[in-house]
Design an enzyme around this catalytic site. Structure first.
Site, PDB file in Angstrom:
ATOM      1  N   SER A 139      -2.039  -6.001   6.656  1.00 40.61           N
ATOM      2  CA  SER A 139      -0.933  -6.662   5.718  1.00 40.61           C
ATOM      3  C   SER A 139      -1.356  -7.618   4.564  1.00 40.61           C
ATOM      4  CB  SER A 139       0.147  -7.400   6.655  1.00 40.61           C
ATOM      5  OG  SER A 139      -0.264  -8.518   7.197  1.00 40.61           O
ATOM      6  N   LYS A 182       0.709 -14.945   6.225  1.00 35.12           N
ATOM      7  CA  LYS A 182       1.129 -14.545   5.099  1.00 35.12           C
ATOM      8  C   LYS A 182       0.763 -15.520   4.113  1.00 35.12           C
ATOM      9  CE  LYS A 182       3.015 -11.093   7.576  1.00 35.12           C
ATOM     10  NZ  LYS A 182       2.395  -9.771   7.276  1.00 35.12           N
TER      11      LYS A 182
END
Length: 307
Positions: A139, A182
């Site tokens: 990701s 993230k």
């Protein structure tokens, strides 16, 4: 004059070795070398407070350097103590006169301290200073790769506020047993949206520049899409955009509420992020990713994390 034979006992090299393995310096104490044993014992703990202090006051690069040097010194001390205690035990005669500290409960005390102190220090370090993670997904490609080992700086946000563009670890809003990594793209009060894979921050579109995938070290075929540099609003980093993906990840305008941040994965079509679970409370941000200490693909990626 006769001596009490119960106060004499041969020093066995194997016993010295195992005691040194249990607690650095204990093999020397077993062999009657109290001063040297205590010195080695306390040296084995001396670097931990130094590293903790550096993590709180020095730069991340200095702190990591101190950790690496400390580990090297501690390994050397550990090996030296074990080998030296064996050699001392071999040289000693069969009739070693027992000292007042040659008691099983004294040895046990040293072992308990040797086991408990690192455990408590490790817990404190992990909770308040630095924590290691292994990345399980793609990701955050192309900047953080699957199977990378990263270090999270947990001190940095005690001194400063998170910034746009920083890569952070936070508690997953949908499952608080999990931690996610993230990138922050918007802060409290910002408006953020994505249209046709273009990110808008405060109604201003970011700009994009395509780069050759071959220039990205370690990028696997598992990561599908075009590698681009995303620039603007205090952000400059590489992302992956897969326009052929069924879910583009576009979203309508969101105003980031007070006390929250908006996060996205760098691999836009392979990330579960604020597009799906909403803005993340800043209180749930655990720290900033500062280092890759075991890179997945190439050791050229080792060191300070720079996207």
């Amino acid at each position: 004059m006769t001596s009490n034979t119960t106060d004499h006992k041969k020093r066995r090299p194997l016993s010295a070795f195992f005691l040194s393995m249990a607690a650095t310096g204990l093999g020397h104490i077993y062999c009657g070398k109290l001063a040297k044993g205590l010195t080695l014992f306390f040296v084995s703990f001396a670097f931990a407070p130094i590293v903790a202090t550096l993590m709180k006051s020095a730069s991340s690069a200095i702190a990591l350097g101190a950790v690496i040097v400390s580990i090297g010194v501690l390994v050397f001390v550990f090996v030296y103590a074990a080998i030296d205690s064996i050699m001392i035990a071999r040289k000693m005669g069969h009739e070693y006169q027992l000292r007042e500290y040659n008691r099983w409960y004294i040895y046990l005390l040293f072992i308990i301290v040797s086991v408990a102190y690192p455990t408590n220090l490790s817990n404190h370090t992990r909770e308040h200073l630095v924590q290691a993670y292994k990345i399980p997904s793609i990701s955050m490609a192309p900047n953080i790769l699957k199977k990378d080992f990263i270090l999270l700086n947990k001190v940095i946000y005690k001194r400063k506020r998170p910034q746009r563009g920083e890569v952070v670890v936070f508690v997953c809003p949908n499952d608080r047993r999990l931690d996610y990594v993230k990138r922050i793209v918007a802060m409290p009060g910002d408006t953020v949206e994505m249209k046709d894979n273009v990110l808008f921050v405060n109604n201003v579109p970011l700009t994009y520049e395509t780069i050759d995938r071959k220039t990205v070290v370690g990028l696997s075929d598992e990561v599908k899409g075009t590698v681009m540099v995303e620039k603007g609003a205090g952000i400059r980093h590489r992302i992956v955009v897969n326009r052929a993906a069924a879910d583009s990840g576009n979203f309508e305008k969101v105003i980031v509420p007070n006390g929250h941040c908006f996060v996205l994965g760098d691999n836009r079509s392979a990330s579960q992020d604020s597009r799906y679970f909403g803005p993340v409370p800043l209180a749930d941000v655990k720290g900033r990713v500062d280092f890759i200490y075991i890179p997945a693909a190439s050791w050229s990626r080792f060191g300070k994390f720079e996207s």
